[in-house]
Every structure is written in structure tokens, then in C-alpha cells.
Scaffold this active site. Structure first.
Site, mmCIF file in Angstrom:
data_model
loop_
_atom_site.group_PDB
_atom_site.id
_atom_site.type_symbol
_atom_site.label_atom_id
_atom_site.label_comp_id
_atom_site.label_asym_id
_atom_site.label_seq_id
_atom_site.Cartn_x
_atom_site.Cartn_y
_atom_site.Cartn_z
ATOM 1 N N SER A 33 5.446 0.435 4.278
ATOM 2 C CA SER A 33 5.589 0.245 2.495
ATOM 3 C C SER A 33 6.088 1.403 2.008
ATOM 4 O O SER A 33 5.761 1.433 0.861
ATOM 5 C CB SER A 33 4.039 -0.135 2.476
ATOM 6 O OG SER A 33 3.332 0.964 2.926
ATOM 7 N N ASN A 83 -0.504 0.339 8.662
ATOM 8 C CA ASN A 83 0.493 0.474 9.628
ATOM 9 C C ASN A 83 0.969 2.002 9.711
ATOM 10 O O ASN A 83 1.350 2.377 10.556
ATOM 11 C CB ASN A 83 1.732 -0.402 9.345
ATOM 12 C CG ASN A 83 2.852 -0.039 8.096
ATOM 13 O OD1 ASN A 83 3.497 0.768 8.305
ATOM 14 N ND2 ASN A 83 2.436 -0.529 6.965
ATOM 15 N N HIS A 123 0.731 -1.089 0.080
ATOM 16 C CA HIS A 123 -0.064 0.104 0.173
ATOM 17 C C HIS A 123 0.964 1.279 0.112
ATOM 18 O O HIS A 123 1.091 1.943 0.968
ATOM 19 C CB HIS A 123 -1.018 -0.147 0.930
ATOM 20 C CG HIS A 123 -2.222 -0.948 1.095
ATOM 21 N ND1 HIS A 123 -2.816 -1.485 2.112
ATOM 22 C CD2 HIS A 123 -2.882 -1.481 -0.043
ATOM 23 C CE1 HIS A 123 -3.816 -2.255 1.527
ATOM 24 N NE2 HIS A 123 -3.634 -2.297 0.145
ATOM 25 N N SER A 176 -2.527 2.690 3.494
ATOM 26 C CA SER A 176 -1.616 1.830 4.545
ATOM 27 C C SER A 176 -2.049 1.797 6.074
ATOM 28 O O SER A 176 -1.970 2.857 6.619
ATOM 29 C CB SER A 176 0.011 2.461 4.519
ATOM 30 O OG SER A 176 0.692 1.753 5.189
ATOM 31 N N CYS A 192 3.226 -12.010 2.568
ATOM 32 C CA CYS A 192 4.217 -11.717 3.635
ATOM 33 C C CYS A 192 4.293 -13.129 4.543
ATOM 34 O O CYS A 192 3.363 -13.581 4.956
ATOM 35 C CB CYS A 192 4.181 -10.556 4.588
ATOM 36 S SG CYS A 192 5.302 -10.493 6.060
ATOM 37 N N GLU A 197 -5.674 -7.855 4.062
ATOM 38 C CA GLU A 197 -5.409 -8.860 5.010
ATOM 39 C C GLU A 197 -6.218 -9.265 5.571
ATOM 40 O O GLU A 197 -6.109 -10.717 5.626
ATOM 41 C CB GLU A 197 -4.095 -8.268 5.861
ATOM 42 C CG GLU A 197 -3.476 -9.318 6.777
ATOM 43 C CD GLU A 197 -2.424 -8.808 7.699
ATOM 44 O OE1 GLU A 197 -2.398 -9.483 8.882
ATOM 45 O OE2 GLU A 197 -1.806 -7.615 7.387
#
EC number: 1.17.7.4
Length: 317
Positions: free
Chosen positions: A270, A228, A41, A226, A96, A126
Site C-alpha cells: 500500500s 503486509n 493502509h 499496514s 480487493c 480484513e
């Protein structure tokens, strides 16, 4: 005006691997290479790969027959994988490995006859992939919760046979509270020996806490989609430090810097370092000093490419 750089920041091993898989596939096989969902992302990364010949799609029905398809770092459901196999598509899986670990946990719980609770954000790829890895043919179900309120309202079929897993990119603090709520409501709930939030997420969240405590303003380099990167911005704000999530240096507004003597910079897992350097250059053009890199947790984890692709790369060199 001082610039302080969080350490670690930016790319993690899973992102490095996913981008390398797409680049190497383009090197070996040539374009077009189809990628289901954005491989990571970040707009800069996706645009760069698109310029090389990567074609990003959301579903496999958008992919013609007899082409190479790469699954994104976020992972896919069993249904997507089975559709690819049924069509005979040539697949390279950039999921991942730490997400794959959660997939294996979910499947193991299903086979044991345990129902599963996934802590995560609805709609995130995810989460969709992990939910789709639970095999309901063994008689159980998987449930999604985002916060303590969801836990309070959660009703399961078998509370005595229950387990939980988590999305890998969540806030550690928020997730801890949700896990506590699950354990309070379902005292027998089973869980992984170590929570599923990945090492890179943990390290970057620890780093941004320290960064925010030393800064008057925090800039998080990352794209709006994103997970995170958004958590890093939220964590900085919770310390009382203003924080902004920016995709590019051009999004910096000079008025943000009013009365700011120390500005902290970090980047989501990312976001490439080239974007961080562009932010530094932009701030220096506005009067900032040379950056000071803070001490932090060293990272030396690497993940290898799929064997078939690795062998093709070696043969082509």
C-alpha cells in the site's frame, strides 16, 4: 554506501484498483465521496485522497443519506453491506478481488454445513470483514486463530466438518506453521486448493528475503497499521538483518547508517513509489550511491473497476 531496491515492491493490483476507484469517483461525481475505513493502509495515500475531497469514516452511521460510499480494499462484513443496502446508499466496492475470493470460500463452507477457522490478526479490518461473511444461519461457527498456541486451545463443535481460510497479508512462514498445527489437530480439516495469501504478499516476502541477505540494513516503506508492511520488516529481521518500518524519509535516523555498507529498501503493497524515491534521495543526501534494482518476479495482474463506475468514467471522457 550502496542502495539495493527490492523487486517487486510497493503497490499491488488490489491497491491500485482501490485508489483508482476513489479517484475516479471524485472525478465523475465530485466531492464529497465517503470511504468506509482507510481505503488502503497508507497515511500518504489517505491524506492525498482526503485533500481531493474523500471523507474517511469507520462506520456507516457516520455517513449521511443520499451520498456515495466506497468500501475499502479490506472488505466488509455481510452486516455492513446489508446496512448500506437497507439505507439505499450508492456503493462502489473497492474490496480487493483476492479478499472477495476468501469471502466466497467462507460462505461456501457455511452453506455446506462446515465450520471454519480463519487464520489472521484480531482487529484487522480484513479479518473483521471475513469473519462477518460466514453465515451462521446454516448452523455453524467461524473461529479465529493467530498462532499455534491458539490452535492448541481451539475447541470446535464439529471437528469432522471443519475448514480453514487465511487473511491475505500474513507471513507465509508463520501461516504454514499454523496450517500444519491445524492439520495435526484436525486431520480431516478442509482448506482451499491454494492458500489465501495473495500473490503480491508472497512476491514481496520472497523479495525481502533476498534483499536482506545482501544488505546490512533494510528499510521497509509503509505505515504502522499496514499488515503486509509489518510482515516484511519481521521477515528481514528474522534473517538477522536490522530492519525498520518507516512512513516517510524524514523518519530515517543517521545513526542507523553507522558501519552500513549496503542498505536495502522495499515497500509494502500500500506504499506508493514516490515515498520510495524520497527515501532514496534522503539516503543519497547522507552519502549513499545511486540505487541498484535487484531482479525479481514480474507482476502483470490488473483488476478492473466496478462496471457502473467504469461506464460513468467512459461517458465523462
Amino acid at each position: 554506501m550502496q542502495i539495493k531496491l527490492a523487486n517487486p515492491r510497493g503497490f499491488c493490483a488490489g491497491v491500485d484498483r482501490a485508489i483508482e476507484i476513489v479517484n475516479r469517483a471524485l472525478d465523475v461525481f465530485g466531492p464529497p465521496i465517503y470511504v468506509r475505513h482507510e481505503v488502503v493502509h497508507n497515511r500518504f495515500v489517505v491524506d492525498s485522497l482526503r485533500e481531493r475531497g474523500a471523507v474517511f469514516v469507520e462506520e456507516l452511521h457516520e455517513v449521511p443519506d443520499d451520498v456515495i460510499v466506497i468500501f475499502s480494499a479490506h472488505g466488509v462484513s455481510r452486516a455492513v453491506q446489508q446496512e448500506a443496502e437497507r439505507r439505499g446508499l450508492r456503493i462502489f466496492d473497492a474490496t480487493c478481488p483476492l479478499v472477495t475470493k476468501v469471502h466466497m470460500e467462507v460462505l461456501r463452507y457455511a452453506k455446506r454445513g462446515q465450520e471454519c477457522v480463519l487464520i489472521g490478526h484480531a482487529g484487522h479490518p480484513e479479518v473483521e470483514g471475513t469473519m462477518g461473511r460466514y453465515d451462521t444461519s446454516f448452523g455453524g461457527q467461524i473461529y479465529l486463530v493467530e498462532d499455534e498456541a491458539d490452535v492448541e486451545n481451539l475447541e470446535v463443535n464439529g471437528p469432522e466438518r471443519l475448514a480453514f481460510v487465511t487473511q491475505t497479508t500474513l507471513s507465509m512462514d508463520d501461516t504454514s506453521r499454523v496450517i500444519d498445527a491445524l492439520r495435526a489437530k484436525f486431520p480431516q480439516i478442509d482448506g482451499p486448493r491454494k492458500d489465501d495469501i495473495c500473490y503480491a504478499t508472497q512476491n514481496r516476502q520472497d523479495a525481502v528475503r533476498g534483499l536482506a541477505s545482501e544488505s546490512d540494513l533494510v528499510l521497509v516503506v509503509g505505515s504502522p497499521n499496514s499488515s503486509n508492511s509489518n510482515r516484511l520488516r519481521e521477515l528481514a529481521e528474522r534473517t538477522g538483518t536490522p530492519a525498520y518500518l518507516i512512513d516517510t524519509a524524514e523518519q530515517i535516523r543517521p545513526e542507523w547508517l553507522t558501519d552500513v555498507s549496503a542498505i536495502g529498501i522495499t515497500a509494502g503493497a500500500s506504499a506508493p513509489e514516490v515515498l520510495v524515491q524520497a527515501v532514496i534521495e534522503r539516503l543519497q543526501s547522507l552519502g549513499a550511491e545511486a540505487p541498484d534494482e535487484l531482479a525479481g518476479q514480474a507482476e502483470n495482474i490488473t483488476f478492473s473497476m466496478p462496471q457502473e463506475l467504469r461506464e460513468r468514467v467512459i461517458a465523462s471522457e
